[in-house]
Design an enzyme around this catalytic site. Structure first.
Site, short mmCIF file in Angstrom:
data_model
loop_
_atom_site.label_atom_id
_atom_site.label_comp_id
_atom_site.label_asym_id
_atom_site.label_seq_id
_atom_site.Cartn_x
_atom_site.Cartn_y
_atom_site.Cartn_z
N ARG A 208 0.86 -1.18 0.00
CA ARG A 208 0.00 0.00 0.00
C ARG A 208 0.90 1.23 0.00
O ARG A 208 1.88 1.29 0.74
CB ARG A 208 -0.90 0.02 1.24
CG ARG A 208 -1.90 -1.13 1.31
CD ARG A 208 -3.02 -0.95 0.28
NE ARG A 208 -3.98 -2.04 0.35
CZ ARG A 208 -3.89 -3.17 -0.33
NH1 ARG A 208 -2.85 -3.39 -1.11
NH2 ARG A 208 -4.83 -4.09 -0.23
N GLU A 237 -1.53 8.16 -5.42
CA GLU A 237 -1.70 7.77 -6.81
C GLU A 237 -3.14 8.06 -7.26
O GLU A 237 -4.07 7.97 -6.45
CB GLU A 237 -1.34 6.30 -7.03
CG GLU A 237 -2.11 5.31 -6.20
CD GLU A 237 -1.64 3.87 -6.38
OE1 GLU A 237 -2.50 3.05 -6.79
OE2 GLU A 237 -0.47 3.55 -6.12
N HIS A 254 1.18 0.41 -10.08
CA HIS A 254 0.32 -0.43 -9.23
C HIS A 254 -0.18 -1.66 -9.99
O HIS A 254 -1.37 -1.97 -10.00
CB HIS A 254 -0.86 0.38 -8.69
CG HIS A 254 -1.41 -0.17 -7.40
ND1 HIS A 254 -1.97 0.63 -6.43
CD2 HIS A 254 -1.49 -1.43 -6.92
CE1 HIS A 254 -2.39 -0.11 -5.42
NE2 HIS A 254 -2.10 -1.38 -5.69
#
Length: 340
Positions: A208, A237, A254
């Site tokens: 995370r 993000e 990601h």
């Protein structure tokens, strides 16, 4: 009554699995709104849809199934208070994240230079256990840090974070994100943590974004406390840190868990949860995936299965395309699952 279901359109392999027994709408995240949810009985989503009172007040939704491991995007307290069942897909992409971590390490150190390195794994759940197994197979020494497991199991296989800071050549984070006691992980890697590093380690965040304090990491790199940063999960993000993007050895949008097999598992688990809720037998999926990760790997097999530097180059070329690169990612095969 035929249930009405919204499925986020970016979820792969989902089309047609429930349509025979439900009214299904496939919507992009921006169209999953309070209005579209008002007469919807179930939502199958990903992390980009915030599921809270703003979305769900006045809705008849009784289940949210997220085709993800994490549930940071779901207000669990609100759902409990309003009788909304929540389901996720634990472990679905763990082999892919482990592949990403090990491929990044191999890209930095070389496939034949891992023996003797010490890896510190912070968070030893679905992903951490695969990374541990593979790292040991590749001749690495392993340190494990997982305070919740240590408390529950009373096991002496775990060590404190400060030992990892002192002894690890590589530190990889695989914890959930929480600010609550007794084990908050928000900014777990902060300025004070980086000051205790002794071996100029590689630091990996594929868990995370806010687990790592971005300015503190940049400062640690500038001061020679961190040799390499591998960042797949970013604070803020898709508006990511440009200085960190420039400095990181591996920098990706990601997508660590974005394998074909991981997406198959996630979709299957989310669809199954909604099917159980409304007594619907889903149509069979056209593709299947193994239950778990490869039992045995070699460094050369991992390196051949995935090149994180290619994804890094794509993000650096146009950081404004973070979401587009993520949503249109060419799903890779996990180590040991190559297709012809």
């Amino acid at each position: 009554m035929t249930p009405r279901i919204i499925i986020e359109s970016n979820i792969p392999f989902a089309k047609g699995l429930l349509d025979h027994a439900a009214t299904v709408s496939y919507l992009p995240p921006q169209e999953i709104t309070p209005e579209s949810m008002r007469h919807t009985d179930a939502l199958i989503t990903r992390t980009r849809t915030r599921c809270d009172s703003a979305l769900l007040d006045g809705s008849q939704c009784s289940i949210i199934a997220s085709a993800t491991i994490g549930l940071d995007h779901v207000d669990l307290g609100y759902c409990r208070a309003n009788g909304i069942e929540v389901a996720n897909a634990p472990g679905c992409n763990a082999p892919a994240v482990a592949q990403y971590v090990m491929a990044s390490i191999i890209a930095a150190y070389g496939a034949d230079s891992l023996a003797g390195l010490t890896i510190g794994i912070v968070g030893v759940g679905h992903v951490g256990q695969i990374v541990e197994r593979w790292a040991r197979q590749l001749g690495m020494s392993v340190l494990l840090c997982d305070p919740p497991r240590a408390e529950k199991e009373g096991s002496d296989i775990f060590c404190p974070l400060d030992r990892i800071a002192r002894e690890a050549d590589i530190i990889t984070f695989h914890t959930p994100l929480t600010k609550e006691a007794p084990h908050p992980t928000y900014h777990l890697a902060d300025e004070s943590f980086f000051r205790t590093l002794a071996r100029k380690p590689m630091v990996i965040n594929a868990a995370r974004g806010p687990i790592v304090d971005t300015p503190a990491l940049i400062n640690a790199m500038d001061n020679g406390l961190v040799s390499h940063a591998v960042i797949d999960c970013w604070e803020g993000e898709p508006n990511i840190s440009m200085p960190l993007l420039k400095k990181a050895f591996v920098a990706t949008p990601h997508i660590a868990g974005y394998s074909r097999q991981g997406k198959i598992r996630a979709t299957e688990m989310a669809i199954a949860a909604v099917g159980r809720k409304f007594n619907i037998e889903p149509r069979p999926m056209t593709e299947t995936a193994p239950d778990g990760a490869a039992s045995h790997v070699t460094a050369h097999e991992i390196a051949a299965s995935y090149d994180p530097l290619a994804d890094t180059a794509a993000l650096r070329h146009d950081p404004s395309q973070f979401e587009a690169l993520r949503n249109n990612y060419n799903l890779r095969d996990e180590t040991g699952c190559a297709t012809n």
